[in-house]
Design a protein around this motif. Structure first.
Motif, PDB file in Angstrom:
ATOM      1  N   GLN A 298       0.854  -1.042   0.117  1.00 59.75           N
ATOM      2  CA  GLN A 298       0.021   0.036   0.191  1.00 59.75           C
ATOM      3  C   GLN A 298       0.829   1.127  -0.029  1.00 59.75           C
ATOM      4  O   GLN A 298       0.492   2.414  -0.264  1.00 59.75           O
ATOM      5  CB  GLN A 298      -0.868  -0.118   1.317  1.00 59.75           C
ATOM      6  N   VAL A 299       2.202   1.099   0.356  1.00 63.61           N
ATOM      7  CA  VAL A 299       2.989   2.467   0.686  1.00 63.61           C
ATOM      8  C   VAL A 299       3.850   2.727  -0.538  1.00 63.61           C
ATOM      9  O   VAL A 299       4.121   3.452  -1.206  1.00 63.61           O
ATOM     10  CB  VAL A 299       3.681   2.424   2.093  1.00 63.61           C
ATOM     11  N   VAL A 300       4.628   1.443  -1.076  1.00 67.38           N
ATOM     12  CA  VAL A 300       5.738   1.464  -2.107  1.00 67.38           C
ATOM     13  C   VAL A 300       5.339   0.654  -3.169  1.00 67.38           C
ATOM     14  O   VAL A 300       5.941   0.764  -4.307  1.00 67.38           O
ATOM     15  CB  VAL A 300       6.916   1.036  -1.429  1.00 67.38           C
ATOM     16  N   GLY A 301       4.413  -0.174  -3.369  1.00 70.29           N
ATOM     17  CA  GLY A 301       3.887  -1.048  -4.423  1.00 70.29           C
ATOM     18  C   GLY A 301       4.538  -2.235  -4.392  1.00 70.29           C
ATOM     19  O   GLY A 301       5.252  -2.702  -3.640  1.00 70.29           O
ATOM     20  N   LEU A 302       3.838  -3.076  -5.223  1.00 68.25           N
ATOM     21  CA  LEU A 302       4.228  -4.529  -5.043  1.00 68.25           C
ATOM     22  C   LEU A 302       5.660  -4.856  -5.292  1.00 68.25           C
ATOM     23  O   LEU A 302       6.414  -5.795  -4.572  1.00 68.25           O
ATOM     24  CB  LEU A 302       3.283  -5.404  -5.998  1.00 68.25           C
ATOM     25  N   GLY A 303       6.236  -4.267  -6.452  1.00 68.68           N
ATOM     26  CA  GLY A 303       7.629  -4.604  -6.690  1.00 68.68           C
ATOM     27  C   GLY A 303       8.664  -4.321  -5.735  1.00 68.68           C
ATOM     28  O   GLY A 303       9.209  -5.148  -5.173  1.00 68.68           O
ATOM     29  N   TRP A 304       8.615  -3.007  -5.077  1.00 68.69           N
ATOM     30  CA  TRP A 304       9.277  -2.434  -4.160  1.00 68.69           C
ATOM     31  C   TRP A 304       9.003  -3.238  -2.872  1.00 68.69           C
ATOM     32  O   TRP A 304      10.132  -3.535  -2.022  1.00 68.69           O
ATOM     33  CB  TRP A 304       9.292  -0.942  -3.937  1.00 68.69           C
ATOM     34  N   SER A 305       7.876  -3.710  -2.568  1.00 63.35           N
ATOM     35  CA  SER A 305       7.640  -4.290  -1.428  1.00 63.35           C
ATOM     36  C   SER A 305       8.267  -5.723  -1.324  1.00 63.35           C
ATOM     37  O   SER A 305       8.593  -6.363  -0.395  1.00 63.35           O
ATOM     38  CB  SER A 305       5.954  -4.428  -1.222  1.00 63.35           C
ATOM     39  N   LEU A 306       8.181  -6.344  -2.391  1.00 62.44           N
ATOM     40  CA  LEU A 306       8.875  -7.703  -2.541  1.00 62.44           C
ATOM     41  C   LEU A 306      10.519  -7.437  -2.204  1.00 62.44           C
ATOM     42  O   LEU A 306      11.028  -8.360  -1.516  1.00 62.44           O
ATOM     43  CB  LEU A 306       8.716  -8.375  -3.928  1.00 62.44           C
TER      44      LEU A 306
END
Length: 267
Positions: A110-118
């Motif tokens: 919710q904060v940085v998006g899926l790619g950066w979260s992974l």
């Protein structure tokens, strides 16, 4: 009375399954650091500690232990500073309908998006794993210096297993039932504290080194909280990765201890 008050607080606030949020003891970031600075520092320290650990294990450079201890305590201090910082990015808590401080903000879709979260989960997992691995390394080194054998040293493993399972359960429960997650966190903290107390008494009886045993137990509890906070954030970022993350943490023990026991002559 205490449990009733605590229960009322948990039901009213449903804080995240983490010590800073539960205690609400945040500071105002007196160093003025950007939220990403300390996570990057922790990653750099994790790489440095892994390199030093490998050199010690492979080449038996015992003179590097002071450096390892220094790097490790710096990482613990940085972890506490970061986790208790009050100006970290926020995320929307759907259960409470308000924004909350997020330690693992870089792991949150919710904060940085899926790619950066992974990527954030992967790097934070490695950081927590490295701290955990060096933690076991240091415990083994200190146990050896106090004259404890391998079987006695491995009694710490049961405490660590409870720590990992408790952090996993609290992190998972927090995603589905925050109040349950808090009670799980409190329960496994109490169990860990009692296990450390039993271990402390046992080691004092075995070694008659009261202050060294007390210091080891106190350091364990301090580090236990630091690693727990990071481990929970690994889990909360991408909840379905918790099994390999816990397995990764658990694997740290076997790879180090075998080497230590065959070459340990620490004084």
């Amino acid at each position: 009375m205490f449990l009733s008050t605590l229960s009322d607080y948990i039901n009213a606030n449903a804080p995240m399954s983490n010590i800073p949020e539960l205690l609400n003891l945040h500071h105002s970031n007196p160093l003025g650091l950007h939220p990403i600075v300390i996570p990057i520092l922790l990653l750099v320290l994790a790489v440095a500690m892994r390199v030093v650990t490998l050199i010690i294990n492979k080449n038996e450079h015992r003179n590097l232990y002071p450096l390892l201890y220094s790097l490790w305590w710096l990482s613990v201090a940085a972890t506490y500073y970061y986790c208790f910082s009050g100006d970290l990015p926020l995320f929307e808590d759907v259960d409470l309908g308000r924004k909350e401080i997020c330690i693992g903000w870089f792991c949150q879709r919710q904060v940085v998006g899926l790619g950066w979260s992974l990527l954030g989960v992967a790097l934070l997992s490695y950081t927590a794993y490295s701290m955990f691995n060096v933690f076991l390394h240091i415990i083994a080194h200190q146990s050896d210096r106090m004259g404890l054998n391998e079987k006695q040293w491995r009694e710490w493993n049961w405490i660590i297993v409870v720590m990992l399972l408790g952090a996993s359960a609290a992190g998972i429960a927090d995603d589905f039932a925050p109040i349950t997650g808090i009670w799980i966190m409190i329960a496994y903290h109490v169990v860990v504290f009692l296990m450390v107390l039993v271990k402390l008494v046992s080691d004092i009886v075995r070694t008659h080194l009261f202050w060294r045993c007390l210091l080891s137990a106190t350091c364990f509890l301090i580090v236990f909280e630091a690693v727990t906070m990071l481990a929970i954030e690994c889990i909360e970022g991408c909840i379905y990765l918790f099994v390999p993350v816990v397995a990764l943490f658990a694997s740290a023990d076997a790879r180090y201890k075998k080497k230590t026991l065959t070459s340990a002559d620490a004084k």
